[in-house]
Scaffold this active site. Structure first.
Site, PDB file in Angstrom:
ATOM      1  N   ASP A 203     -20.505   6.211   7.342  1.00  0.00           N
ATOM      2  CA  ASP A 203     -19.706   7.668   7.081  1.00  0.00           C
ATOM      3  C   ASP A 203     -19.582   8.074   5.836  1.00  0.00           C
ATOM      4  OD1 ASP A 203     -18.145   5.526   6.139  1.00  0.00           O
ATOM      5  OD2 ASP A 203     -16.191   6.106   7.461  1.00  0.00           O
ATOM      6  N   ASP A 280     -12.961  -7.828   3.172  1.00  0.00           N
ATOM      7  CA  ASP A 280     -12.717  -7.068   1.988  1.00  0.00           C
ATOM      8  C   ASP A 280     -11.382  -7.623   1.131  1.00  0.00           C
ATOM      9  OD1 ASP A 280     -11.087  -5.902   3.840  1.00  0.00           O
ATOM     10  OD2 ASP A 280     -11.376  -3.792   3.030  1.00  0.00           O
TER      11      ASP A 280
END
Ligand SMILES: *[C@@H]1O[C@H](CO)[C@@H](O)[C@H](O)[C@H]1NC(C)=O
Ligand SMILES: *[C@@H]1O[C@H](CO)[C@@H](O)[C@H](O)[C@H]1NC(C)=O
Length: 436
Positions: A203, A280
């Protein structure tokens, strides 16, 4: 290169000469000479061959002379550079191969991302694109396959359910993402044997100099062991909060992600302890980061365009939507970026930040300063940081104690077109990982 061509030509000339002599020797009649017609024919043939050889040798000589002339002319142009190259031909490095790994699941809008990657990619050989798809969503697979041999599609084979209980259930998406990342990174670093890779999600919009940026920073990532990533993202890079200069780059202790480059060495470090979820946040923990930094741009080279995803759409509407995407091409590979290496950067950085006059948040927000020079705002605790960050419109969260974009505790940004350093006191001793 030129030197190599020179050697090749000289060896070729010598070889053909040796070949010819050998040939003549073999053909010389042994014993009594019978000048039969057959022998005469052979001698004629030899004469012809000799002439041919002489001609080709002459051509070689002409080529050699022109090369020499060209060499002299170029030497005049850039003498010092030539001398370095001539004295050490092995120091002319070939361009690195940098794989681009695109993560995909069930969004057919990946087309928008792939179109841009292909539009700006300078070379298919240098930047092979691998799209890794999870989720087995057929319409998305079709879109990816429509690009033919412009890219390689790989598919995460383990589509089994991940059993979770209680509150964890709602985080299933994050577990699947971590599983996909682990598999795909292993596949590309080991299966395809890439040495360096850029990670992209389906995206992302990218800037025209996306590849140029990563290519230029590749040698710095490889040589400065205090770096562990190159990122395309500025967490505070909203419109009106970035300097109008796409050339500015920074070091950052905060791992930004969102278009980032890593080496195989880092993957070898992480592959055996890769987490089951929230990779992350995990990667930002001190045990993984080991006080290493990333390079990030002042103006982002990526921007998310997708609202639908695992992380909530609210964050997109409130924040991500306003990130400024760079639209100018900066020829980074032609610039000297060695100032970004820790040894060069830190001294200057500390001098700059702590040489800047300190002001209060109120002075800034009320606009009561009589100049527009850079200023420093001091924080002394988690709470004073958050208060200042909120008042000045930057991100106020911490991951493992590091504020977004922070370097040595300092967050640099533009406030009302003025550089502001939100900084701890000069006696700063390191991050407190309990700050969150
Ligand atoms: C030649 O190049 C190699 C590889 O880049 C380097 O390690 C070496 O120091 C260079 N030698 C000289 C004389 O410049
Ligand atoms: C990657 O592959 C290595 C070697 O086969 C293995 O030890 C490791 O667990 C794998 N890591 C992930 C995250 O799949």
């Amino acid at each position: 290169m030129r030197r190599r061509t020179f050697y090749a030509i000289v060896s070729l000339a010598l070889l053909s000469w040796a070949g010819l002599t050998f040939h003549l020797f073999l053909q010389r009649p042994q014993g009594k000479v019978h000048r039969s017609s057959k022998l005469n024919d052979q001698l004629d043939l030899l004469e012809l061959e000799l002439q041919k050889q002489l001609r080709s040798n002459e051509e070689l000589l002409i080529k050699l002379r022109s090369l020499k002339k060209k060499n002299i002319a170029q030497e005049k142009d850039s003498k010092s550079e030539e001398i370095i190259k001539e004295s050490n031909s092995t120091s002319v490095k070939p361009s690195p191969i940098i794989g681009v790994l695109v993560f995909s699941c069930n969004r057919i809008t990946i087309k928008r991302n792939l179109d841009q990657l292909l539009k700006y990619r300078p070379s298919k050989e240098q930047f092979p694109i691998v799209v890794s798809q999870d989720c087995g969503h057929e319409p998305t697979t079709k879109v990816i396959q429509s690009y033919g041999d412009q890219l390689t599609l790989i598919r995460q084979p383990d589509q089994s359910d991940i059993p979770l209980v209680g509150k964890e259930k709602k985080f299933k998406g994050y577990y699947k993402i971590a599983r996909h990342y682990g598999w795909a990174l292993n596949k590309t670093f080991h299966g395809f044997n890439y040495d360096t890779m850029i990670i992209v999600e389906d995206d992302l919009d990218i800037s025209p100099d996306f590849f140029e940026y990563f290519l230029a920073l590749y040698p710095i990532l490889k040589s400065d062991l205090t770096l562990w990533c190159i990122s395309a993202w500025n967490d505070n890079g909203k419109n009106g909060m970035v300097a109008e200069n796409p050339e500015i780059l920074h070091r950052s202790d905060f791992f930004p992600g969102l278009g980032w480059m890593l080496t195989k060495d880092l993957w070898l470090e992480l592959q055996n302890k890769w987490p089951k979820a929230f990779w992350d946040d995990w990667i930002r923990q001190p045990a993984q980061r080991k006080e290493r930094a990333c390079i990030r741009p002042e103006i982002s080279r990526t921007k998310t365009f997708g609202k639908v995803g695992v992380s909530n759409g609210l964050f997109y509407e409130k924040h991500l939507k306003f990130i400024r995407l760079n639209d100018k091409f900066v020829p980074f590979t032609q610039k000297d970026l060695s100032y970004l290496k820790k040894d060069n950067y830190d001294v200057e950085f500390v001098k700059l930040v702590y040489g800047t006059p300190a002001v209060t948040v109120q002075q800034l927000t009320k606009g009561s300063l009589s100049h527009s020079n850079p200023v420093r705002v001091t924080y002394t605790s988690k709470d004073t940081f958050k208060k200042a960050a909120k008042a000045l419109g930057i991100m106020d969260d911490f991951k493992s104690g590091v504020p977004r974009t922070g370097y040595r505790g300092v967050v640099s940004f533009l406030y009302k077109r003025r550089w502001v350093y939100l900084a701890p006191t000069a006696e700063w001793k390191g991050y407190d990982s309990t700050w969150s």
